[in-house]
Design an enzyme around this catalytic site. Structure first.
Site, short mmCIF file in Angstrom:
data_model
loop_
_atom_site.label_atom_id
_atom_site.label_comp_id
_atom_site.label_asym_id
_atom_site.label_seq_id
_atom_site.Cartn_x
_atom_site.Cartn_y
_atom_site.Cartn_z
N ASP A 272 1.09 -1.16 0.14
CA ASP A 272 0.18 -0.18 0.06
C ASP A 272 1.15 1.23 0.03
O ASP A 272 2.17 1.21 0.21
CB ASP A 272 -0.72 -0.07 1.31
N ASP B 8 -0.49 5.14 0.83
CA ASP B 8 -0.56 6.11 2.08
C ASP B 8 -0.52 5.62 3.42
O ASP B 8 -1.44 4.47 3.54
CB ASP B 8 -1.91 6.96 1.99
N GLU C 212 -0.64 10.96 4.73
CA GLU C 212 -2.24 11.16 5.03
C GLU C 212 -2.19 12.57 5.66
O GLU C 212 -3.01 13.25 5.10
CB GLU C 212 -2.78 10.45 5.99
N THR D 122 -4.94 5.36 -3.96
CA THR D 122 -4.68 6.87 -4.37
C THR D 122 -4.24 7.09 -5.51
O THR D 122 -4.02 5.79 -6.56
CB THR D 122 -3.07 7.21 -3.63
#
Length: 253
Positions: free
Chosen positions: A8, A10, A17, A120
């Protein structure tokens, strides 16, 4: 055999974030919208995956009487937020989390492929990689991002897409996540998950992850163990991941 690591972005590759939150607030101000998202409020909004989806949720819940008009402005709001996010990131606020660069380099040296699976948008990923892996040396073989998946996390779509593009079986990879929704997404795609808790997911339950730690750790700066599998010396290494993975496959056989 462990063939790939899937990250992943973020909160996992980098603590992005709060830059997104600041970007939203700057966009609201620039467009004359009387909104301000505090860190505490944004932590609640992060339960909705995807920036555009988060914005829709906010509008529908807190400004229902203006929802249609505000939704029409969403592309303008989100595009401006993305611009401000980029400016904040380039000012020095977008470094990789502890242990990420080390593990990425170990994977490259060890012949293990690397992928990104995130909700994102692609420009945000490209910026993060450009800032942290200059001269075109970004190490990820596959990037599955943003609107490429029909459904956002916790649906498995984005991880399934990354696995498909890698051309491997889910059992041959390990996913890295920081959020409850991300863990559920990876598990639903058939991937074992290692969780690293981030600033905005401190309240999340990390159920389902085979191990949960504060970060990947560095030699001399070990991580905090939270639950599940314990890593030697408080550092997640490629060798340790291979050892865990081989035992996991034997146990599943």
């Amino acid at each position: 055999m462990l063939k790939a690591l899937i990250f992943d972005v973020d909160g996992t590759l980098a603590e992005t974030e709060d830059l997104h939150r600041q970007g939203f607030n700057r966009a609201f101000q620039a467009l004359g919208l009387p909104w301000h998202w505090s860190p505490e409020f944004y932590a609640e909004l992060l339960k909705v995956m995807g920036g555009k989806e988060r914005l829709v949720h906010y509008i529908e819940r807190f400004h229902p009487e203006e929802a249609e008009a505000l939704k029409a402005r969403m592309p303008e709001i989100h595009d401006l937020k993305t611009r401000f996010y980029g400016e904040l990131a380039q000012s020095g606020g977008l470094s990789l989390r502890p242990g990420v660069r080390r593990l990425v380099e170990q994977a490259q040296d060890g012949g293990v492929r690397l992928a990104v699976a995130t909700t994102t948008s692609r420009p945000n990923i490209d910026l993060l990689l450009r800032l942290n892996f200059p001269d075109g040396a970004q190490p990820f073989d596959v990037i599955a991002a943003g609107d490429e998946a029909a459904q956002k996390k916790p649906a498995p779509d984005i991880f399934a897409l990354a696995v498909h593009r890698l051309g491997i079986d889910p059992s041959e990879a390990i996913a890295f996540e920081d959020s409850a929704a991300g863990i559920r997404s990876a598990l639903a795609a058939g991937l074992p998950v290692l969780a690293t808790r981030s600033r905005y997911t401190k309240s999340h339950r990390l159920d389902g992850a085979f191990s949960a730690v504060s970060d990947l750790g560095e030699p001399g700066a070990p991580h905090e163990h939270l639950q599940g599998h314990v890593w030697p010396d408080g550092v997640v290494t490629l060798d340790a991941l291979r050892t865990w993975h081989a035992g996991h496959l034997r146990g599943a056989a």
